[in-house]
Design a protein around this motif. Structure first.
Motif, PDB file in Angstrom:
ATOM      1  N   VAL A   1       0.916  -1.253   0.118  1.00 32.51           N
ATOM      2  CA  VAL A   1      -0.094   0.160  -0.187  1.00 32.51           C
ATOM      3  C   VAL A   1       0.868   1.247  -0.072  1.00 32.51           C
ATOM      4  O   VAL A   1       1.997   0.994  -0.088  1.00 32.51           O
ATOM      5  CB  VAL A   1      -0.817   0.114   1.174  1.00 32.51           C
ATOM      6  CG1 VAL A   1      -1.946  -1.084   1.232  1.00 32.51           C
ATOM      7  CG2 VAL A   1      -0.023  -0.197   2.588  1.00 32.51           C
ATOM      8  N   ALA A   2       0.240   2.354  -0.158  1.00 35.33           N
ATOM      9  CA  ALA A   2       1.175   3.813  -0.254  1.00 35.33           C
ATOM     10  C   ALA A   2       1.601   3.831   1.188  1.00 35.33           C
ATOM     11  O   ALA A   2       1.039   3.637   2.359  1.00 35.33           O
ATOM     12  CB  ALA A   2       0.269   4.694  -0.777  1.00 35.33           C
ATOM     13  N   VAL A   3       3.069   4.224   1.100  1.00 32.43           N
ATOM     14  CA  VAL A   3       3.586   4.779   2.402  1.00 32.43           C
ATOM     15  C   VAL A   3       3.741   6.097   2.389  1.00 32.43           C
ATOM     16  O   VAL A   3       4.649   6.875   1.790  1.00 32.43           O
ATOM     17  CB  VAL A   3       4.926   3.849   2.511  1.00 32.43           C
ATOM     18  CG1 VAL A   3       5.588   4.477   3.869  1.00 32.43           C
ATOM     19  CG2 VAL A   3       4.628   2.442   2.683  1.00 32.43           C
ATOM     20  N   PRO A   4       2.938   6.899   3.120  1.00 27.55           N
ATOM     21  CA  PRO A   4       2.981   8.490   3.123  1.00 27.55           C
ATOM     22  C   PRO A   4       4.173   8.992   3.961  1.00 27.55           C
ATOM     23  O   PRO A   4       4.334   8.579   5.016  1.00 27.55           O
ATOM     24  CB  PRO A   4       1.849   8.995   3.758  1.00 27.55           C
ATOM     25  CG  PRO A   4       1.290   7.785   4.590  1.00 27.55           C
ATOM     26  CD  PRO A   4       1.796   6.488   4.054  1.00 27.55           C
ATOM     27  N   PHE A   5       5.025  10.036   3.510  1.00 27.21           N
ATOM     28  CA  PHE A   5       5.893  10.729   4.447  1.00 27.21           C
ATOM     29  C   PHE A   5       5.514  12.146   4.340  1.00 27.21           C
ATOM     30  O   PHE A   5       6.090  12.931   3.398  1.00 27.21           O
ATOM     31  CB  PHE A   5       7.135  10.381   3.839  1.00 27.21           C
ATOM     32  CG  PHE A   5       7.474   8.895   3.981  1.00 27.21           C
ATOM     33  CD1 PHE A   5       8.102   8.538   5.071  1.00 27.21           C
ATOM     34  CD2 PHE A   5       7.538   8.291   2.945  1.00 27.21           C
ATOM     35  CE1 PHE A   5       8.290   7.153   5.308  1.00 27.21           C
ATOM     36  CE2 PHE A   5       7.922   7.026   2.936  1.00 27.21           C
ATOM     37  CZ  PHE A   5       8.413   6.327   4.019  1.00 27.21           C
ATOM     38  N   LEU A   6       4.692  12.617   5.211  1.00 25.13           N
ATOM     39  CA  LEU A   6       4.185  14.196   5.220  1.00 25.13           C
ATOM     40  C   LEU A   6       4.751  14.908   6.213  1.00 25.13           C
ATOM     41  O   LEU A   6       4.202  16.194   6.160  1.00 25.13           O
ATOM     42  CB  LEU A   6       2.653  14.075   5.422  1.00 25.13           C
ATOM     43  CG  LEU A   6       1.690  13.003   4.516  1.00 25.13           C
ATOM     44  CD1 LEU A   6       0.220  13.465   4.741  1.00 25.13           C
ATOM     45  CD2 LEU A   6       2.105  13.406   2.967  1.00 25.13           C
ATOM     46  N   LEU A   7       5.826  14.540   6.833  1.00 25.46           N
ATOM     47  CA  LEU A   7       6.410  15.537   7.924  1.00 25.46           C
ATOM     48  C   LEU A   7       6.842  16.873   7.238  1.00 25.46           C
ATOM     49  O   LEU A   7       7.832  16.665   6.100  1.00 25.46           O
ATOM     50  CB  LEU A   7       7.531  14.770   8.551  1.00 25.46           C
ATOM     51  CG  LEU A   7       7.045  13.846   9.634  1.00 25.46           C
ATOM     52  CD1 LEU A   7       7.917  12.940  10.418  1.00 25.46           C
ATOM     53  CD2 LEU A   7       5.986  14.232  10.748  1.00 25.46           C
TER      54      LEU A   7
ATOM     55  N   GLN B   1       4.190   8.285   7.904  1.00 25.10           N
ATOM     56  CA  GLN B   1       3.951   9.645   8.974  1.00 25.10           C
ATOM     57  C   GLN B   1       3.107  10.421   8.153  1.00 25.10           C
ATOM     58  O   GLN B   1       3.380  11.137   7.203  1.00 25.10           O
ATOM     59  CB  GLN B   1       5.362  10.052   9.294  1.00 25.10           C
ATOM     60  CG  GLN B   1       6.349   9.209  10.109  1.00 25.10           C
ATOM     61  CD  GLN B   1       7.332   8.636   8.778  1.00 25.10           C
ATOM     62  OE1 GLN B   1       7.840   9.460   8.073  1.00 25.10           O
ATOM     63  NE2 GLN B   1       7.803   7.317   8.932  1.00 25.10           N
ATOM     64  N   LEU B   2       2.138  10.788   8.937  1.00 23.24           N
ATOM     65  CA  LEU B   2       1.091  11.686   8.721  1.00 23.24           C
ATOM     66  C   LEU B   2       1.197  12.911   9.277  1.00 23.24           C
ATOM     67  O   LEU B   2       1.465  12.820  10.423  1.00 23.24           O
ATOM     68  CB  LEU B   2      -0.377  11.120   8.568  1.00 23.24           C
ATOM     69  CG  LEU B   2      -0.524   9.883   7.714  1.00 23.24           C
ATOM     70  CD1 LEU B   2      -1.983   9.297   8.308  1.00 23.24           C
ATOM     71  CD2 LEU B   2      -0.484  10.148   6.399  1.00 23.24           C
ATOM     72  N   PHE B   3       0.938  13.911   8.676  1.00 18.96           N
ATOM     73  CA  PHE B   3       1.058  15.269   9.433  1.00 18.96           C
ATOM     74  C   PHE B   3      -0.124  16.307   9.001  1.00 18.96           C
ATOM     75  O   PHE B   3      -0.460  16.212   7.601  1.00 18.96           O
ATOM     76  CB  PHE B   3       2.314  15.993   8.952  1.00 18.96           C
ATOM     77  CG  PHE B   3       2.530  17.323   9.612  1.00 18.96           C
ATOM     78  CD1 PHE B   3       2.937  17.737  11.047  1.00 18.96           C
ATOM     79  CD2 PHE B   3       1.970  18.552   9.239  1.00 18.96           C
ATOM     80  CE1 PHE B   3       3.220  18.816  11.447  1.00 18.96           C
ATOM     81  CE2 PHE B   3       2.188  19.721   9.739  1.00 18.96           C
ATOM     82  CZ  PHE B   3       2.895  19.913  10.978  1.00 18.96           C
TER      83      PHE B   3
ATOM     84  N   ARG C   1      -0.896  -1.311  10.705  1.00 23.91           N
ATOM     85  CA  ARG C   1       0.110  -0.385  10.033  1.00 23.91           C
ATOM     86  C   ARG C   1       0.807   0.391  11.527  1.00 23.91           C
ATOM     87  O   ARG C   1       0.021   0.639  12.158  1.00 23.91           O
ATOM     88  CB  ARG C   1      -0.290   0.496   9.052  1.00 23.91           C
ATOM     89  CG  ARG C   1      -0.711  -0.181   7.665  1.00 23.91           C
ATOM     90  CD  ARG C   1      -1.770   0.742   6.941  1.00 23.91           C
ATOM     91  NE  ARG C   1      -0.681   1.910   6.558  1.00 23.91           N
ATOM     92  CZ  ARG C   1      -0.231   2.331   5.437  1.00 23.91           C
ATOM     93  NH1 ARG C   1      -0.274   1.137   4.557  1.00 23.91           N
ATOM     94  NH2 ARG C   1       0.469   3.317   4.902  1.00 23.91           N
ATOM     95  N   ARG C   2       2.046   0.378  11.322  1.00 22.02           N
ATOM     96  CA  ARG C   2       2.644   1.166  12.232  1.00 22.02           C
ATOM     97  C   ARG C   2       3.001   2.577  11.648  1.00 22.02           C
ATOM     98  O   ARG C   2       3.984   2.670  11.036  1.00 22.02           O
ATOM     99  CB  ARG C   2       3.902   0.660  12.907  1.00 22.02           C
ATOM    100  CG  ARG C   2       3.772  -0.766  13.461  1.00 22.02           C
ATOM    101  CD  ARG C   2       4.857  -1.463  13.818  1.00 22.02           C
ATOM    102  NE  ARG C   2       6.002  -0.609  14.562  1.00 22.02           N
ATOM    103  CZ  ARG C   2       6.122  -0.509  15.891  1.00 22.02           C
ATOM    104  NH1 ARG C   2       5.027  -0.700  16.526  1.00 22.02           N
ATOM    105  NH2 ARG C   2       6.909   0.434  16.373  1.00 22.02           N
ATOM    106  N   THR C   3       2.176   3.482  11.904  1.00 23.21           N
ATOM    107  CA  THR C   3       1.974   4.611  11.250  1.00 23.21           C
ATOM    108  C   THR C   3       2.021   5.887  12.499  1.00 23.21           C
ATOM    109  O   THR C   3       1.409   5.599  13.605  1.00 23.21           O
ATOM    110  CB  THR C   3       0.859   4.970  10.430  1.00 23.21           C
ATOM    111  OG1 THR C   3       0.811   4.054   9.505  1.00 23.21           O
ATOM    112  CG2 THR C   3       0.962   6.168   9.781  1.00 23.21           C
ATOM    113  N   LEU C   4       2.803   7.140  12.177  1.00 23.55           N
ATOM    114  CA  LEU C   4       3.110   8.072  13.270  1.00 23.55           C
ATOM    115  C   LEU C   4       2.025   9.184  12.707  1.00 23.55           C
ATOM    116  O   LEU C   4       2.354   9.575  11.339  1.00 23.55           O
ATOM    117  CB  LEU C   4       4.171   8.442  13.451  1.00 23.55           C
ATOM    118  CG  LEU C   4       4.445   9.758  14.397  1.00 23.55           C
ATOM    119  CD1 LEU C   4       4.058   9.533  15.589  1.00 23.55           C
ATOM    120  CD2 LEU C   4       5.780  10.235  14.404  1.00 23.55           C
ATOM    121  N   ILE C   5       1.112   9.548  13.402  1.00 18.77           N
ATOM    122  CA  ILE C   5       0.029  10.671  13.106  1.00 18.77           C
ATOM    123  C   ILE C   5       0.498  12.099  13.823  1.00 18.77           C
ATOM    124  O   ILE C   5       0.510  11.929  15.072  1.00 18.77           O
ATOM    125  CB  ILE C   5      -1.130  10.415  13.028  1.00 18.77           C
ATOM    126  CG1 ILE C   5      -1.695   9.200  12.346  1.00 18.77           C
ATOM    127  CG2 ILE C   5      -2.328  11.552  12.713  1.00 18.77           C
ATOM    128  CD1 ILE C   5      -1.703   7.960  12.999  1.00 18.77           C
TER     129      ILE C   5
END
Length: 997
Positions: free
Chosen positions: A268-274, A339-341, A390-394
């Protein structure tokens, strides 16, 4: 009653958690409980409260704290739990009533079970003991180095107990259950090698050999980096045993099968929004460590089912976003699924909606626009489903409310959420709060150096420090100031300091590009309600460092509970901050730059008439409470001169709660009293100014704040003279004369009293005249004019009797009794004192009662009844310590010392007299000091130590001469002559012991 120190300090009576009180009471109780059932000296308690820099009132403050705690416990148990001893105090705690004692008992029980071979029983008991802990450290939140130093012993015992318990569980084959706990413990205590070894063994036995070796490598890196040493031999041998698969590491319950590998996760898509990392990031180590510690548990702690939520809270410009982004970059590798921001713009008038944020997040997670749900609930459900495994940081920046955040939370513990907000968002269950405060001086200098250039800062160190102070140590303000300097290399730092010193321009100067302090604070100001904004503005009227809730009620003319809610609203928005205290004694304050903004709002949005009315209400409430505190301290409205100034009364029950302990209340409000007298004079509220000044003497006299006494009376006296306020001038002259007496400046005192008498007589104020006459009589007695003193006392007594003032009458009677003592009439003194004691008790004034008891003790000494005198002095000493009167304590200790000397108890006498000298010097009472030195000289004579007797008598004589007390001078001179004669006789003794010549 149950005492808890394994975590935050708590006292439970039945099921009720008691309000222990302010910081000093909490430190005092904590120190006593750490040595429960053992003596804790007053000096140790004072050091625990104040550190090494003890104020002159330290011992008195300790006594006040003890008294407050005694009343609290007695109200719930009826028992006196804290006992007084010659050197300090002991708190009596029954077995099982202190959690630390139960912890030690259970730990010992577990060790006995282990030694007996009952490993299961030992583990259960160990876990029961560890379950008593309510935090990571004992006495969390008690800001006292001695207390924390002592509490660290308990924390160390906790860790040793935990390690012992884990060792037994490893022996029982419970290795898989221990991995999560050991990982968390190592994050908290990275230098404990035993924990590292236990985790290595647990991982190895769980079939995770590579991870076990990685634990060793991380341990080695940490040990070398932090301590410069290799891991100990035991840890090195364990690593070698794991590398060689040593069979000795296996347990009898070793698993025979290896779990199958989990299926690969779908792509799946892995976002890096920091946002970008901050290049010049400075400080905040404590906060970052706390955030990292919590994020490390995401997805790892099997006991945690809810998503980990960390809230970084603080005022605008404090650096919340900077810390969150910096920490998010540091831990990004722990969240491989992205990581979502989102910036929620919580301080703006148009906040970002959860609907909009969810659309952005879902697109980043690979959801095409054609599949985007329309409703908020459907989007939130899809979002939670996508993040379930998923191990995701928001990271949610600048959140305003819980409702803005709730739809953006994942549904499982695999992910973690890091939120920044100007509010604490207390409605988010289970959230961990990390509070942000301003920088300290070193961090401020470091940030300025990173932005403006370190060489530039080093070349103007003092100007850079001044710049940091003017920025209020606020990171955003420092960043703006540094950016302005960087953009203007031709400016000196001092040049910017000069521009910022003008408070009316300060917020204009702290503006650079898109960064601005006024804009940042204004966003928050506009986000609160109209009444909260009005309170915020009017608090700027007060020229003090802190303010109580009742001041807000008066400024707005609202009930106390309404003002309380508005204070909470402002505090939640970080426009004000807590300055200590609890309940009705809670205090708040402005940050320096926010105060500047509040004053701008006050000038721009409040009319002069509204400001004036608000100030008058607040000063009226202050006077109302000061008079209530005075009545409580003295047992009634005695020896007071009042004006016709308008009071702003508070409800009776609330008033009783606020001034329940009058002197601590006065102490808390001391800055407001001093500034309020000046504000009243400046605003033309002359009666309020002089009435507040005379009401504040209760504090100034008991705590020996002579500078405050002098300065406030000069301000009020100038105001009453400017407006020809005769009664106010008379009152101020009378009160200033009392100050001169305290300072032993008797000629100046007499001039003020004679002027005050003429003014009181002119307006026909008998109470005022009587008050002044009794003080003139005291001056007559000090000068040896007993006939004139008697006449003045008797005239004052006649006036007080006619007005029915029992306490004032008792005060005059015990002074007349002193005259009888000094003229050789102890029987006449005794009769007067009996009447005075009865009147003081009827009037309810404990302070005057102690003065009468002191005179009675002197009378018994005159009758050569030292045993009765000592008994009276002991009673008076306990009372004067409870009401917190160090000056009165010095006199009573002097009398007690003489009584003990006459009883032949020289050691006890010396302790009392030396303590009296120390107290007298602390309070600046030269008469009490001289009388105590006279007592020490008498003690030296009794011990045939003529040399020291001469020294003490010479010092006493010098003091008596400096304050012009002929009667005492004559007595000191006679005793000095006797001592010198004795010394001369000793000097003529031959070697054989016979007199020579």
């Amino acid at each position: 009653m149950e005492f808890r120190i394994l975590g935050p300090l708590e006292v439970i009576a039945d099921t009720e958690r008691l309000d222990i009180g302010g910081t000093r009471q909490r430190i005092t109780l904590a120190h006593l409980l750490l040595d429960a059932n053992r003596l804790v000296t007053v000096d140790r308690l004072a050091e625990a409260i104040y550190g090494e820099d003890l104020p002159s009132t330290a011992r008195a403050q300790v006594q006040i704290c003890i008294s407050s705690l005694r009343r609290l416990f007695a109200a719930h148990t009826g028992a006196d739990i804290i006992s007084t001893h010659s050197r300090g105090y002991i708190i009596r705690v029954e077995e099982g009533d202190l959690d630390a004692q139960r912890f030690e008992a259970l730990s010992a029980q577990a060790r006995r079970a282990r030694n007996a071979g009952d490993l299961d029983g030992a583990v259960r008991t160990y876990r029961e003991a560890l379950g008593l802990w309510r935090g990571e450290e004992a006495l969390q939140g008690i800001e006292s180095r001695p207390v924390q130093s002592a509490a660290s012993r308990l924390t160390e015992e906790r860790m040793t107990t935990n390690e012992d318990c884990i060792q037994l569980e490893l022996e029982l084959g419970r290795h898989q259950e221990l991995v999560g706990e050991l990982t968390r413990l190592i994050d908290e205590y990275p230098l404990r090698e035993r924990l590292r070894g236990q985790l290595m063994l647990a991982l190895y036995r769980s079939g995770r050999r590579a991870e076990a070796l990685q634990v060793y490598r991380l341990a080695r890196e940490t040990m070398i980096e932090e301590l410069g040493i290799e891991p100990n031999d035991q840890l090195q041998r364990l690593e070698h045993a794991i590398l060689t698969a040593d069979e000795s590491l296996d347990t009898p319950a070793k698993a025979t099968t290896i779990p199958a590998e989990p299926p690969p996760a779908p792509t799946v898509a892995v976002p890096f929004l920091l946002p970008s990392a901050i290049a010049d990031f400075t400080g905040r180590t404590k906060q970052i460590d706390a955030i990292e510690r919590e994020l490390a548990l995401a997805g790892e702690d099997p006991a945690r089912f809810a998503v980990p939520i960390i809230i970084v809270a603080g005022k605008g410009g404090i650096g919340k976003t900077t810390v969150a982004v910096h920490t998010a970059h540091m831990v990004a590798e722990r969240f491989p699924d992205g990581q979502l921001f989102a910036d929620l713009h919580g301080g703006a008038s148009r906040q970002v909606s959860p609907m909009h944020v969810l659309e952005r997040f879902l697109r980043a997670l690979g959801v095409p626009g054609s599949s985007m749900p329309e409703g908020l609930e459907e989007r939130a459900e899809m979002y939670r489903d996508l993040l379930a495994d998923r191990r995701t940081l928001i990271v949610l920046d600048d959140a305003a409310t819980e409702s803005q955040v709730l739809p953006l939370l994942p549904g499982t513990r695999m992910s973690a959420v890091l939120i920044t907000s100007r509010s604490r968002l207390a409605g988010l269950a289970g959230a961990i709060h990390v509070d942000m405060d301003i920088f300290d001086a070193d961090q401020s200098m470091e940030l300025l150096g990173r932005i403006a250039g370190p060489a530039r800062v080093r070349s103007e160190v003092e100007s850079a420090k001044a710049l940091a102070e003017l920025c209020g140590q606020l990171p955003l303000a420092l960043r703006i100031a540094g950016a302005r300097l960087s953009a203007r290399p031709h400016w000196s730092i001092e040049q910017l300091v000069n521009r910022l010193e003008d408070e009316t321009r300060r917020l204009d100067e702290l503006n650079h590009g898109d960064m601005g302090i006024r804009a940042s604070i204004s966003l928050t100001y506009e986000s609160v309600g109209a009444d909260a904004r009005r309170l915020f503005r009017r608090l700027a009227i007060l020229d003090t460092g802190h303010f109580s809730v009742w001041t807000g009620a008066a400024l707005l003319g609202l009930p106390f509970t309404d003002a309380e809610d508005l204070f909470d609203e402002l505090a939640d928005a970080q426009l004000i901050e807590s300055a200590g205290g609890y309940g009705v004694h809670g205090l708040y304050r402005f940050h320096d730059l926010i105060r500047v903004f509040a004053r701008e709002c006050l000038a721009g949005e409040e009319t002069p008439a509204d400001r004036r009315a608000a100030l008058e209400r607040m000063l009226g409430a202050l006077l109302f409470l000061a008079e209530a505190a005075n009545r409580r301290a003295y047992g009634g409205d005695y020896v007071q001169i009042h004006s016709d100034a308008p009071r702003w009364p508070l409800p009776e029950r609330l008033t009783a709660q606020i001034v329940a302990e009058p002197l601590p209340w006065y102490e808390r409000e001391r800055p407001l009293l001093v500034s309020g007298i000046r504000l009243a004079a400046q605003a033309g509220f002359v009666d309020l100014s002089w009435d507040l000044a005379i009401s504040a003497v209760t504090l100034f006299e008991s705590r020996v704040y002579l500078d405050d006494w002098r300065e406030t009376h000069e301000v009020a006296l100038a105001a009453v003279r400017h407006t020809s306020n005769v009664r106010g001038e008379a009152a101020m002259l009378y009160s200033r004369g009392s100050l001169h007496i305290t300072e032993k400046r008797f000629p100046e005192a007499r001039r003020d009293f004679e002027a005050a008498t003429r003014l009181f007589d002119d307006i026909g104020d008998d109470t005022g005249t009587a008050l002044v006459l009794r003080n003139i009589a005291f001056l007559d007695r000090m000068s040896g004019d007993y006939e004139q003193a008697t006449a003045h006392y008797e005239r004052a007594l006649s006036m007080f009797t006619s007005t029915g003032d029992q306490v004032a009458s008792a005060y005059v009677l015990h002074n007349l009794a002193q005259l009888r003592l000094e003229t050789g009439d102890p029987e006449g003194a005794s009769n007067l004192l009996s009447e005075a004691l009865e009147l003081s008790r009827q009037g309810g004034s404990r302070r005057v009662e102690t003065q009468v008891l002191h005179r009675m003790g002197d009378t018994y000494l005159g009758w050569d009844e030292p045993a009765l005198a000592a008994e009276i002095f002991d009673t008076a000493l306990a009372m004067v310590r409870e009401i917190g009167d160090p000056a009165g304590e010095a006199y009573i200790l002097n009398g007690l010392g003489i009584a003990r000397l006459r009883l032949g108890e020289t050691a006890v006498a010396e302790d009392a007299l030396r303590h009296a000298v120390r107290l007298a010097r602390t309070t600046g009472d030269r008469l009490a000091e001289a009388r105590s030195l006279l007592g020490l000289g008498e003690l030296a004579l009794a011990c045939e130590d003529a040399e020291h007797a001469v020294i003490h008598f010479e010092q006493a004589l010098s003091l008596f001469q400096s304050i012009r007390t002929p009667a005492y001078e004559a007595r000191a001179l006679a005793m000095l002559t006797e001592a010198r004669t004795m010394r001369g006789s000793e000097g003529r003794m031959g070697e054989s012991g016979e007199l020579v010549g």
